[in-house]
Design a protein around this motif. Structure first.
Motif, short mmCIF file in Angstrom:
data_model
loop_
_atom_site.label_atom_id
_atom_site.label_comp_id
_atom_site.label_asym_id
_atom_site.label_seq_id
_atom_site.Cartn_x
_atom_site.Cartn_y
_atom_site.Cartn_z
N LYS A 83 20.48 22.78 -6.38
CA LYS A 83 21.32 23.79 -7.02
C LYS A 83 20.90 23.99 -8.47
O LYS A 83 20.82 25.12 -8.95
CB LYS A 83 22.79 23.40 -6.95
CG LYS A 83 23.71 24.45 -7.52
CD LYS A 83 25.15 24.08 -7.39
CE LYS A 83 26.03 25.18 -7.98
NZ LYS A 83 27.43 24.88 -7.88
N SER A 84 20.61 22.91 -9.16
CA SER A 84 20.20 23.03 -10.57
C SER A 84 18.84 23.73 -10.67
O SER A 84 18.61 24.51 -11.59
CB SER A 84 20.16 21.68 -11.25
OG SER A 84 19.15 20.86 -10.72
N ALA A 86 21.30 17.91 -3.00
CA ALA A 86 21.91 19.24 -3.05
C ALA A 86 22.17 19.66 -4.49
O ALA A 86 21.96 20.82 -4.85
CB ALA A 86 23.21 19.23 -2.24
N MET A 87 22.64 18.72 -5.32
CA MET A 87 22.87 19.02 -6.73
C MET A 87 21.55 19.36 -7.42
O MET A 87 21.48 20.28 -8.23
CB MET A 87 23.51 17.82 -7.44
CG MET A 87 24.90 17.50 -7.00
SD MET A 87 26.06 18.60 -7.77
CE MET A 87 27.57 17.73 -7.46
N GLN A 101 19.50 27.41 -10.26
CA GLN A 101 20.10 27.95 -11.48
C GLN A 101 19.04 28.13 -12.56
O GLN A 101 19.05 29.11 -13.29
CB GLN A 101 21.22 27.05 -11.97
CG GLN A 101 22.45 27.13 -11.11
CD GLN A 101 23.52 26.12 -11.54
OE1 GLN A 101 23.27 25.19 -12.28
NE2 GLN A 101 24.73 26.32 -11.02
N ASP A 130 26.47 24.76 -0.67
CA ASP A 130 25.98 24.88 -2.05
C ASP A 130 26.97 25.60 -2.95
O ASP A 130 27.11 25.27 -4.11
CB ASP A 130 24.63 25.61 -2.08
CG ASP A 130 23.51 24.70 -1.59
OD1 ASP A 130 23.69 23.48 -1.63
OD2 ASP A 130 22.47 25.22 -1.16
N LEU A 172 29.54 23.25 -4.58
CA LEU A 172 29.10 22.16 -5.44
C LEU A 172 29.49 22.45 -6.88
O LEU A 172 29.29 23.55 -7.37
CB LEU A 172 27.59 21.97 -5.35
CG LEU A 172 27.07 21.43 -4.02
CD1 LEU A 172 25.56 21.40 -4.04
CD2 LEU A 172 27.62 20.06 -3.75
N ASP A 188 29.48 22.13 -11.08
CA ASP A 188 28.52 21.99 -12.16
C ASP A 188 28.68 20.58 -12.71
O ASP A 188 29.79 20.19 -13.12
CB ASP A 188 28.79 23.04 -13.24
CG ASP A 188 27.82 22.96 -14.40
OD1 ASP A 188 26.83 22.20 -14.31
OD2 ASP A 188 28.04 23.67 -15.40
#
Length: 153
Positions: A144-145, A140-141, A148, A58, A61, A63
């Protein structure tokens, strides 16, 4: 002196029994060794770490909104893929090349270039793994978002 089938059978039976006894004895010695489990755990952890290095982490990865970060990620994945393929790790190499293609804006062009430069079996493995890798990267993206967004709140 002539060796009969019976004598040969008995000799093979005794040899097999001795070998089996040898295996059982050393298996017991191995299991009793207090360092064996520790060494086995360490060996498994090293193997797991090696596997994890070739997977997406992670922290690495990019942005999705940062074009420069996406380009850097793309180049890193291509380089890692080429290195792993050169070292003989087909799975890891295909994994990283698949990640590069997944973030590439012109995936069709990239695939045609790879088709011309890669051996056919490796290219077919890449095509086979590409949907799985793309989906894993997408998830995964997305995760991650979400993390965030939660950090902002």
């Amino acid at each position: 002196m002539e060796i009969t089938r019976t004598t040969l059978g008995i000799a093979v039976g005794i040899a097999g029994t001795l070998f089996l006894g040898y295996c059982v004895y050393f298996d017991q010695q191995r299991r009793k060794d207090p360092l064996f489990k520790k060494k086995l755990r360490e060996r498994r952890q090293k193997a797991q770490q090696k596997t994890n290095k070739s997977r997406i982490i992670d922290g690495s990865l990019p942005d999705m909104n940062d074009h420069q970060a996406m380009q850097l990620f793309f180049v890193q994945q291509i380089q890692l893929g080429e290195e792993l393929l050169g070292a003989g790790d087909l799975e890891g190499g295909v994994e990283h090349l698949g990640q590069a293609i997944a973030v590439c804006g012109q995936a069709e062009n990239m695939l045609s270039v790879l088709q011309q430069t890669m051996p056919a079996p490796i290219f077919h493995l890449l095509l086979k793994k590409l949907p799985e890798v793309s989906e894993r990267l997408r998830l995964a993206m997305k995760a991650k978002s979400k993390l965030q967004e939660e950090d902002v709140e």
